[in-house]
Structures are given as C-alpha cells and as structure tokens.
Design a protein around this motif. Sequence first.
Motif, PDB file in Angstrom:
ATOM      1  N   MET A   1       5.110 -20.480 -31.541  1.00  0.00           N
ATOM      2  CA  MET A   1       5.057 -19.173 -30.876  1.00  0.00           C
ATOM      3  C   MET A   1       3.634 -18.634 -30.878  1.00  0.00           C
ATOM      4  N   ILE A   2       3.217 -18.152 -29.752  1.00  0.00           N
ATOM      5  CA  ILE A   2       1.914 -17.508 -29.628  1.00  0.00           C
ATOM      6  C   ILE A   2       1.949 -16.142 -30.312  1.00  0.00           C
ATOM      7  N   LYS A   3       0.873 -15.805 -31.008  1.00  0.00           N
ATOM      8  CA  LYS A   3       0.719 -14.465 -31.575  1.00  0.00           C
ATOM      9  C   LYS A   3      -0.265 -13.683 -30.715  1.00  0.00           C
ATOM     10  N   LEU A   4       0.214 -12.589 -30.127  1.00  0.00           N
ATOM     11  CA  LEU A   4      -0.642 -11.721 -29.331  1.00  0.00           C
ATOM     12  C   LEU A   4      -0.949 -10.461 -30.122  1.00  0.00           C
ATOM     13  N   ILE A   5      -2.231 -10.147 -30.234  1.00  0.00           N
ATOM     14  CA  ILE A   5      -2.684  -8.954 -30.937  1.00  0.00           C
ATOM     15  C   ILE A   5      -3.232  -7.991 -29.894  1.00  0.00           C
ATOM     16  N   GLU A   6      -2.550  -6.876 -29.702  1.00  0.00           N
ATOM     17  CA  GLU A   6      -2.997  -5.865 -28.741  1.00  0.00           C
ATOM     18  C   GLU A   6      -3.940  -4.894 -29.454  1.00  0.00           C
ATOM     19  N   CYS A   7      -5.053  -4.549 -28.789  1.00  0.00           N
ATOM     20  CA  CYS A   7      -6.145  -3.839 -29.452  1.00  0.00           C
ATOM     21  C   CYS A   7      -6.479  -2.491 -28.810  1.00  0.00           C
ATOM     22  N   PRO A   8      -5.567  -1.505 -28.883  1.00  0.00           N
ATOM     23  CA  PRO A   8      -5.915  -0.185 -28.349  1.00  0.00           C
ATOM     24  C   PRO A   8      -7.100   0.445 -29.080  1.00  0.00           C
ATOM     25  N   ARG A   9      -7.272   0.137 -30.346  1.00  0.00           N
ATOM     26  CA  ARG A   9      -8.432   0.649 -31.087  1.00  0.00           C
ATOM     27  C   ARG A   9      -9.727   0.200 -30.441  1.00  0.00           C
ATOM     28  N   ASP A  10      -9.817  -1.070 -30.097  1.00  0.00           N
ATOM     29  CA  ASP A  10     -11.028  -1.600 -29.471  1.00  0.00           C
ATOM     30  C   ASP A  10     -11.224  -1.003 -28.084  1.00  0.00           C
ATOM     31  N   ASP A 210     -14.003 -16.007 -15.633  1.00  0.00           N
ATOM     32  CA  ASP A 210     -14.247 -17.124 -16.535  1.00  0.00           C
ATOM     33  C   ASP A 210     -13.149 -17.297 -17.575  1.00  0.00           C
ATOM     34  N   LEU A 211     -12.138 -16.449 -17.531  1.00  0.00           N
ATOM     35  CA  LEU A 211     -11.201 -16.383 -18.640  1.00  0.00           C
ATOM     36  C   LEU A 211     -10.286 -17.591 -18.756  1.00  0.00           C
ATOM     37  N   GLN A 212      -9.699 -18.043 -17.639  1.00  0.00           N
ATOM     38  CA  GLN A 212      -8.679 -19.087 -17.732  1.00  0.00           C
ATOM     39  C   GLN A 212      -9.174 -20.358 -18.414  1.00  0.00           C
ATOM     40  N   PRO A 213     -10.328 -20.927 -18.041  1.00  0.00           N
ATOM     41  CA  PRO A 213     -10.765 -22.139 -18.740  1.00  0.00           C
ATOM     42  C   PRO A 213     -11.036 -21.917 -20.224  1.00  0.00           C
ATOM     43  N   LYS A 214     -11.454 -20.704 -20.589  1.00  0.00           N
ATOM     44  CA  LYS A 214     -11.701 -20.413 -22.007  1.00  0.00           C
ATOM     45  C   LYS A 214     -10.399 -20.398 -22.795  1.00  0.00           C
ATOM     46  N   ILE A 215      -9.388 -19.721 -22.258  1.00  0.00           N
ATOM     47  CA  ILE A 215      -8.099 -19.660 -22.952  1.00  0.00           C
ATOM     48  C   ILE A 215      -7.464 -21.040 -23.018  1.00  0.00           C
ATOM     49  N   GLU A 216      -7.544 -21.789 -21.938  1.00  0.00           N
ATOM     50  CA  GLU A 216      -6.950 -23.130 -21.938  1.00  0.00           C
ATOM     51  C   GLU A 216      -7.675 -24.068 -22.895  1.00  0.00           C
ATOM     52  N   ALA A 217      -8.985 -23.889 -23.051  1.00  0.00           N
ATOM     53  CA  ALA A 217      -9.729 -24.695 -24.021  1.00  0.00           C
ATOM     54  C   ALA A 217      -9.266 -24.378 -25.439  1.00  0.00           C
ATOM     55  N   ALA A 218      -9.061 -23.088 -25.718  1.00  0.00           N
ATOM     56  CA  ALA A 218      -8.589 -22.692 -27.045  1.00  0.00           C
ATOM     57  C   ALA A 218      -7.179 -23.225 -27.308  1.00  0.00           C
ATOM     58  N   ASP A 257       1.717 -18.114 -19.607  1.00  0.00           N
ATOM     59  CA  ASP A 257       2.905 -18.468 -18.831  1.00  0.00           C
ATOM     60  C   ASP A 257       2.667 -19.756 -18.032  1.00  0.00           C
ATOM     61  N   LYS A 258       1.520 -19.822 -17.364  1.00  0.00           N
ATOM     62  CA  LYS A 258       1.200 -20.992 -16.538  1.00  0.00           C
ATOM     63  C   LYS A 258       1.129 -22.272 -17.358  1.00  0.00           C
ATOM     64  N   ASN A 259       0.762 -22.115 -18.627  1.00  0.00           N
ATOM     65  CA  ASN A 259       0.629 -23.282 -19.498  1.00  0.00           C
ATOM     66  C   ASN A 259       1.871 -23.540 -20.348  1.00  0.00           C
ATOM     67  N   GLY A 260       2.945 -22.803 -20.047  1.00  0.00           N
ATOM     68  CA  GLY A 260       4.232 -23.085 -20.670  1.00  0.00           C
ATOM     69  C   GLY A 260       4.419 -22.557 -22.077  1.00  0.00           C
ATOM     70  N   PHE A 261       3.657 -21.532 -22.460  1.00  0.00           N
ATOM     71  CA  PHE A 261       3.763 -20.990 -23.811  1.00  0.00           C
ATOM     72  C   PHE A 261       4.623 -19.726 -23.819  1.00  0.00           C
TER      73      PHE A 261
END
Length: 282
Positions: A1-10, A210-218, A257-261
């Motif tokens: 399971m992916i852990k998503l941390i939402e950052c309203p403080r930031d 630039d975001l998608q390739p970075k997230i997919e690399a991670a 979602d696109k990567n099936g997670f």
Amino acid sequence: MIKLIECPRDAMQGRTEFIDTAIKAAYINQLLQVGFDTIDFGSFVSPKAIPQMRDTAEVLSLLDLYSSKSKLLAIIANERGAEDALQFEEIDYLGFPLSVSETFQQRNTNKSIRQALETVESIHNLCEVNGKTLVTYLSMGFGNPYGDPYSPELVADFVEKLEEMGIKIISFADTIGSADSDLIENLYEVNARAFPNIEFGLHLHSNPKDLQPKIEAALKAGCRRFDGAIYGFGGCPMAKDELVGNVATESLISILDKNGFETGIDRNELSEAMKLSRVVFN
C-alpha cells in the motif's frame, strides 16, 4: 500500500496573510476524511520565524480525529519545539528538517550540521520515551544552490548516521526542484538496499511537467511513501521558479493510478477537500 502524506502545513506556512484558525481547522478536518496515511498539519517553531503556524496548538484542539484513520505529523526545529509537540497525545509523528547542505542548515535552523545531528538524536530519544516517531527530512537531498558538497554517497553517510541513532523513517526532500529521475532512482536503490530497516519517503518540489518520470523512477526503485499538497500549493522560494512548488496531490494520485498502485483515497472526500482548498488559498 502506498502511503500518502498530505502537507497543508507546507502549503500554508509561506503565506503572508494569516489564515484564520477556524478555516485551517475546517480544511484539515476535511483532509482527515480523505484517507491519507498522515497529515502534516502544523509546526511548533518560533512564531517569529513562521508566523503562520503560531496557532498550531489551537488548530489541533479543533480537529475531529475520531472518524479518521489518518495520523498527525508536526514539524519541529529544536528540542523546545519537540517538548511542546510531545504534550499532545493526538500527534503521532514529529518531523525534523536535517540538511545535507551546511549553508541551508544554518539558514533553516541556525545550527551547523554537527549540531543538528545532535539535536536529531536528542529529539529521537524524547520521541522514544513518549511513544512518538521521528521522521527526519533530508533537505537539499538532491543537490543545493550554494556550491556545498553533494553526492549520493554523501547522502548515504547521513543515512548511516541516522540509522545508528535508531531513526526509522527518512524522507528525501528535493528542496529546490533539482532532482531528475535518474538521480531519484539511484538514491533510492542505493539506500534501500543498504538500509532495509528504514522506511524512505519522497518530498519533492517539482515543475508539474517533470513530475511523472520522477514519481515513476521512485516507484521503480521501491519508494512507497510520498508527500504532496492539493493543487501544489506551497514550495520553496529559493527555487526561483514560480512553477516549482509542492507536488500536487491530485497529480500524484493520477500517476499512481496509471501505474496500478492502490492509494486508499476516497475520491468524493478528496473532491470536497479540493473545493475547500480554493477558499483557504484564495
């Protein structure tokens, strides 16, 4: 399971106009219904340094945590802030910004890296005694604009020191949007292999295109912990690029979602949070 941390403080902390305490609490209460693993909701730091966060304790008193499975994280910059945060049983995580750049560490916490490492150890010990978990953010984790030394090997040296202290969660922070997909993948693969008992996360500031390739690399390298902020609000002024902000949570979810997670996110509640964010950040 992916852990998503939402950052309203930031997202909030850099805004010059003070956001009403009740509005902050209403927004975070909505975020608590979305299904995020953790909400980075506030900070216990000097109100002179971050005036927007001076009401964190009051915001916390207005939160409805009983119908939410999300955990709360508060940022601190020294032992005094940690002691303040530890008074509240509702807080699960304390987050400390440790920089691999000497210049940025001095600017951010008025400490040298050596002093900051001592502070990390002290705060970690306080967390252990009080049943909390310290999340250490390695800021400037993908390079810096000051000409300070940087390499993936240098980052690994920091991780080794933190592991020796007993730190269990480390988030690599791309403070100025300098990371590319190859560096992200390399940094995660090297550290995840060398330190299997540590949970590594990613806190990116990035241009949206630039975001998608970075997230997919991670993801390819095994990262399963990601920070974001709805609509990408917030970011680092030192990036010197108005498009380089926090990762937009909705974009991050789309890529996952696109990567099936599986994210465990309630899309209806997310939609309501996105509507409310337009009021908070108008």
